[in-house]
Design a protein around this motif. Structure first.
Motif, short mmCIF file in Angstrom:
data_model
loop_
_atom_site.label_atom_id
_atom_site.label_comp_id
_atom_site.label_asym_id
_atom_site.label_seq_id
_atom_site.Cartn_x
_atom_site.Cartn_y
_atom_site.Cartn_z
N MET A 24 0.87 -1.11 0.05
CA MET A 24 -0.05 -0.03 0.10
C MET A 24 0.89 1.25 -0.12
N THR A 25 1.98 1.17 0.58
CA THR A 25 2.83 2.22 0.88
C THR A 25 3.40 2.76 -0.76
N ILE A 26 3.60 1.82 -1.63
CA ILE A 26 4.04 2.10 -2.84
C ILE A 26 2.95 2.70 -3.75
N VAL A 27 1.72 2.21 -3.59
CA VAL A 27 0.70 2.81 -4.29
C VAL A 27 0.32 4.53 -3.71
N ARG A 28 0.38 4.71 -2.58
CA ARG A 28 0.20 5.86 -2.01
C ARG A 28 1.45 6.89 -2.42
N SER A 29 2.57 6.41 -2.45
CA SER A 29 3.73 7.27 -3.21
C SER A 29 3.32 7.69 -4.58
N LEU A 30 3.21 6.45 -5.27
CA LEU A 30 2.89 6.76 -6.65
C LEU A 30 1.55 7.69 -6.79
N LEU A 31 0.60 7.61 -6.08
CA LEU A 31 -0.61 8.50 -6.09
C LEU A 31 -0.14 10.20 -5.91
N LEU A 32 0.95 10.30 -4.93
CA LEU A 32 1.13 11.52 -4.24
C LEU A 32 2.22 12.20 -5.52
N PHE A 33 3.03 11.30 -6.15
CA PHE A 33 3.74 11.67 -7.49
C PHE A 33 2.68 12.19 -8.62
N VAL A 34 1.83 11.41 -8.76
CA VAL A 34 0.60 12.28 -9.80
C VAL A 34 0.01 13.28 -9.22
N VAL A 35 -0.29 13.55 -8.24
CA VAL A 35 -0.80 14.90 -7.60
C VAL A 35 0.20 15.75 -7.61
N ALA A 36 1.39 15.75 -7.34
CA ALA A 36 2.39 16.61 -7.44
C ALA A 36 2.75 17.29 -8.93
N ALA A 37 2.55 15.99 -9.75
CA ALA A 37 2.74 16.37 -11.10
C ALA A 37 1.81 17.43 -11.75
N VAL A 38 0.53 16.97 -11.10
CA VAL A 38 -0.84 17.65 -11.97
C VAL A 38 -0.60 19.20 -11.26
N ALA A 39 -0.20 19.38 -9.95
CA ALA A 39 -0.07 20.64 -9.24
C ALA A 39 1.08 21.35 -9.93
N GLU A 40 2.16 20.79 -10.07
CA GLU A 40 3.27 21.48 -10.54
C GLU A 40 3.25 21.97 -12.03
N ILE A 41 3.27 20.92 -12.89
CA ILE A 41 2.98 21.10 -14.18
C ILE A 41 1.80 22.05 -14.45
N GLY A 42 0.81 21.55 -14.07
CA GLY A 42 -0.48 22.36 -14.34
C GLY A 42 -0.30 23.89 -13.82
N GLY A 43 0.33 24.07 -12.62
CA GLY A 43 0.78 25.33 -12.18
C GLY A 43 1.42 26.32 -13.34
N ALA A 44 2.45 25.62 -13.43
CA ALA A 44 3.44 26.21 -14.45
C ALA A 44 2.72 26.44 -15.92
N TRP A 45 1.90 25.52 -16.20
CA TRP A 45 1.20 25.68 -17.58
C TRP A 45 0.13 27.12 -17.40
N LEU A 46 -0.58 27.07 -16.41
CA LEU A 46 -1.17 28.11 -16.03
C LEU A 46 -0.63 29.39 -16.29
N VAL A 47 0.48 29.64 -15.66
CA VAL A 47 1.35 30.85 -15.62
C VAL A 47 1.74 31.09 -16.99
N TRP A 48 2.29 30.11 -17.58
CA TRP A 48 2.46 29.99 -19.06
C TRP A 48 1.50 30.70 -19.84
N GLN A 49 0.18 30.21 -19.62
CA GLN A 49 -0.99 30.70 -20.48
C GLN A 49 -1.25 32.25 -20.01
N GLY A 50 -1.12 32.52 -18.89
CA GLY A 50 -1.46 33.73 -18.21
C GLY A 50 -0.48 34.75 -19.03
N VAL A 51 0.85 34.59 -18.84
CA VAL A 51 1.85 35.41 -19.36
C VAL A 51 2.09 35.24 -21.05
#
Length: 110
Positions: free
Chosen positions: A1-28
């Protein structure tokens, strides 16, 4: 279960960081405005919290492994949102990065 949790956290982190950077890119770069930039900044801030929930206690290891997830996630984001088509070298490089994630995060340690 620990690996599954870790992988899910990596996905959430990727969406937050990449999505955030993309939103800034779109805005600017695409001149969509300050609301897009503000939303991007909030998402990037949220990313900062996600790594703290990884089960491994070593910040450097988490961030190093996330680098590989970021590479794969960035290319996937480009495919979904920008019509980017990765070539075979992009895919090979992504596979190498994800192999690095597996080694860094999930190799047996004593």
């Amino acid at each position: 279960m620990t690996i599954v949790r870790s992988l899910l956290l990596f996905v959430v982190a990727a969406v937050a960081e990449i999505g955030g950077a993309w939103l800034v890119w779109q805005g600017v770069r695409e001149q969509k405005g300050l609301l897009w930039v503000a939303a991007g900044m909030l998402a990037l801030g949220a990313y900062g919290f996600v790594a703290a929930f990884q089960p491994d206690p070593h910040f450097g290891r988490i961030l190093a492994a996330y680098g590989g997830v970021f590479v794969a996630g960035s290319l996937l984001w480009g495919v979904v949102f920008d019509g980017f088509r990765p070539d075979r070298w992009d895919l090979i490089g992504t596979a190498i990065c994800l192999l690095g994630v597996v080694v860094i995060m999930y190799a047996p340690r004593t």
